[in-house]
Design an enzyme around this catalytic site. Sequence first.
Site, PDB file in Angstrom:
ATOM      1  N   LYS A 131      20.078   3.612  -3.560  1.00 13.82           N
ATOM      2  CA  LYS A 131      21.423   4.164  -4.205  1.00 13.82           C
ATOM      3  C   LYS A 131      22.005   3.614  -4.282  1.00 13.82           C
ATOM      4  CE  LYS A 131      24.155   7.479  -5.980  1.00 13.82           C
ATOM      5  NZ  LYS A 131      25.557   8.772  -6.147  1.00 13.82           N
ATOM      6  N   SER A 171      24.845  12.810  -9.169  1.00 11.69           N
ATOM      7  CA  SER A 171      24.617  10.819  -9.967  1.00 11.69           C
ATOM      8  C   SER A 171      23.617  10.234  -9.139  1.00 11.69           C
ATOM      9  CB  SER A 171      26.355  10.324  -9.244  1.00 11.69           C
ATOM     10  OG  SER A 171      26.176  10.306  -7.999  1.00 11.69           O
ATOM     11  N   SER A 204      26.326  15.252  -6.067  1.00 14.46           N
ATOM     12  CA  SER A 204      25.542  14.537  -6.069  1.00 14.46           C
ATOM     13  C   SER A 204      24.477  13.975  -5.532  1.00 14.46           C
ATOM     14  CB  SER A 204      26.260  12.912  -6.413  1.00 14.46           C
ATOM     15  OG  SER A 204      27.175  13.046  -7.319  1.00 14.46           O
TER      16      SER A 204
END
Lengths: 121, 478, 486
Positions: free
Chosen positions: C78, C153, C177
């Site tokens: 990420k 997210s 997330s």
Amino acid sequence: MDVFTFAIERRLADNSGFPESRFEEAMSLSNEQVTEIAHLARLQVDQADLPEYARNLSDILSFVDAMNAMETDSVEPLAHPLEMPQRLREDAVTEENQREQFQAVAPQVEAGLYLVPRVIE
Amino acid sequence: MEWETVIGLEIHAQLATRSKIFSGASTAYGAEPNTQACAVDLGLPGVLPVLNKGAVKMAVKLGLATGCTVAPRSVFARKNYFYPDLPKGYQISQYELPIVHDGELHIELEDGTTKRIGVTRAHLEEDAGKSLHEGFEGVTGIDLNRAGTPLLEIVSEPDIRSSEEAVAYMKKLHSLVRYLGICDGNMQEGSFRCDANVSVRPRGSTEFGTRAEIKNVNSFRFVQQAIDHEVERQIDLIESGGEVVQETRLFDAVKGETRSMRTKEEANDYRYFPDPDLLPLEVDDALVDEARSELPELPDAKKQRFVEQYGLSAYDASVLTASRELADYFEAVADAAGGEGKLAANWVMGELSGALNKAGLDITESPVTPAILGGMLQRITDETISGKIAKQVFEAMWNGEGDADTVIEAHGLKQVTDTGAIEAMIDEVIAANPDQVAQYKGGKDKLLGFFVGQVMKASRGKANPGQVNDLLKKKLDG
Amino acid sequence: MSETSKTVAELAAGLKAGEYSSEELTRDRLARIRGAGAELNAFVTVTDEQALAAARAADQRRQAGGAGPLTGVPMAHKDIFCTRGVRTSCGSRMLDNFEAPYDAHVVERFNDAGLVCLGKTNMDEFAMGSSNETSFYGPVKNPWDTAAVPGGSSGGSAAAVAAGLVPAATGTDTGGSIRQPAALCGITGLKPTYGRVSRYGMIAFASSLDQGGPMARTAEDCALLLEGMAGFDARDSTSVESPVPRYSEALNGDLTGLKVGLPKEYFGEGLDGDVARVIDEAIAEYRKLGVEFREISLANTELAVPAYYVIAPAECSSNLSRFDGVRFGYRCDAPQDLEDLYKRSRGEGFGPEVKRRIMVGTYALSAGYFDAYYLKAQKMRRLIKDDFMSAFDEVDLILGPTSPTVAFNIGERADDPVKMYLSDIYTIAVNLAGLPGISVPAGFSAGRPVGLQLIGNYFDEGRLLNAAHRYQQVTDWHTRAPEAFA
């Protein structure tokens, strides 16, 4: 003593803060209030976007106001999920000079210094 | 109206750790800009603070030395504001739960009495960087080497009533932190800085007046000047119908006055909250014991011991314990002088201090070592030299001519104690001054001093004055 | 090898058996990212060169006999994890030009293990979002239906794994997330106990809530990856000093007699009917495995969302102050003075959702409002944690839906922050309490995946992974792949 005391004493100690009236009626923030908050957070907000921010922030604040339904006078606040003490580090120098790498990502440097528009004191 | 001054001091002492409070970067002073600012000090994304145990222990030591309660649990908070020398946009500090609190410091006043000044609290925090305005056109340069240096902010109660007391308190604390070895006390480099909260009120009033905070005063003299000026300013203001505004002021050392720091004072809202990167700090008994075991003898205890052990006056003892270095020097001299404390005290506070002052040197820079000075004092007590000759010997030692014995030998300064030799000199003096002899015999006793002087002069100061006195009397009276 | 639905465990076995080299595997997946995967917008940066170099190094390491269990397996980080030499944008214009001079602890650990990073995945800006629509680099599309959001997210990571672009990716979970996008994309995602995985080099959103974790197809993969990610790190003072169990070796425990709580608040109003049906079916599967269910109450569930939307913005308002245009990151053109530098750099560098949260947090911490908002939220946090602690006195795990609905359409909730925030109603309380949670694929509603959430007690990831793995042994939801990317 815990964060609880933190807050109470904070309230007593705080004599420099905003006047209470500054954000009156939290449910519905005015454009002026949004401007003040944005200033405190050093965020440029376009005049045209103010009403939408005011509406969004007011919605969010009304939403979080739901907490007030809960009676919490005797509840001890929880600042952190790990209820343990912090670990300490021995006093030793472990870092070397990496100025070159660090300043490679800086917007403006000269003679090893970070530059900003002139600060008037 | 008669006014009373009320002062509280906030002293920021940079702690003498090797590394910073939350990072492993060096705290050494004077490095090239930003070469001692690591990712944590620069507030780069994703990096995290880890607290330095050394800084914690130093704070505990200060707490123990001032009779503070050491908090078993304290909390680091963030103080949020934007400034270029504050890389993260917040300062990690302790807000409501400081590491030590509720202690005291006793200061000596000019009239010889002591006064208790309450120590409200001392808390750990990180220092900011420095803004440099010189040498740039329209811009400011930021050096973050100092960012993250550990500070102990020591806050006094508003117990101080004059600029003199303020200076006495500051000096006492300055001495204490250096005794403890937790701060180098270098005020020029900013290691020991003072903010003074000053207000005035009608004498007899129990309420505090509105205070002004004078920021960053970095010498004892300036603290005195700044407070005196501020008190005068406030009284003038009130007496002319004005009101004191709560504000931050700066001391202008050139003009000797304080001025408001911001014309457009912005309401500060620091939005303190517990730092979520740092769990509560717990100081356990083991750490307190460790800190306690490392405490040196503290100034007040040392002073008391000097009075008892060396028979010094309270005044002399307090002068000699003003700094740990001076006290250590004195004790080494007394030791080398065979325990002659009073004599050692006289010489350290007299001849040595005078010479150091004149040369602008610190006690640690004295060209005369304690062993050499002590050795000379032994020659006084064993009557090898007189006190007067000793001044000559001291001067030679100061100039690097070696120890007392070497100087005495080289300059032939050994005291004459041979009765025969002294008698011969006395006879010469008597013979050369028949008129004075007659007057003396006629009852003018005071002339004995004249004869002693003449004999000493004849011996070039080396005759033992006591012997000269005795033998002269015998001859003149006999 | 062309089977893109292969798991980390399967690929590791293939590499070990010499069926393909890491370089071959890496080339294949890179081609896929550039090819079919491109329309998903799952990656912010693809690091072909570094990936191939790492793959070759992994192959050499294997030849030299020094390969670990995960050496040579491709994955993605990420774009919130700092990577030396590769841009770390955090989905923001603010860091569009930022290259960290250090690796995050998680990145270091994976590099040391010989995993091959193919790039950095798209995400909501500074991890603030539940749909991946707040990214400066544009929204990520859900591989199951490109009209739908992937969740957020960690939406780029979830989409990349679901589409088989990589078998695994890292995520971070501040309010759901990892778990929510895992659910919306039909993969498995684990949020470990707070303190289990070092936060060093992971750009902070809300420090007391953030936790990194693995996202992959299976619980087994998550176990393998967590073993690689977890562990003590002296640079994070909240990193826990306790040994990391061999999670992957404890997956086959018998679930007979396992007591699992069903919080009645997680099955009430607001829960989509289809999602409820899927969860009921999962409960039935678990019953067959010998699990005993009982109803429990997490009474303050509803107030977890308001509490979270005070605490997280408060922390973020302070955490994001360092982005000021002085030492790194975006700086506005020709600042007039210092205030102008700050305001425009931050105003132009941050997107609207980040600015909203900074302002909410600033307000909540300001004098006169601290008690009503921040302190009140901390008290709610205590009550929420206490709810969980009482529940764990009675049960071993808690089970419920991960998200109240399946993936919604891109744009559907973008204008209504509060509605968006309610996407996280079942995940947020876990972060406030610091507990571990996992989302496991459990079925579909109208072609969009449904996630099942399991919540464990502190540091009980082993039991969580065991329960998820046993479920995956008797179901095949986790093996399903979206047709367009099969």
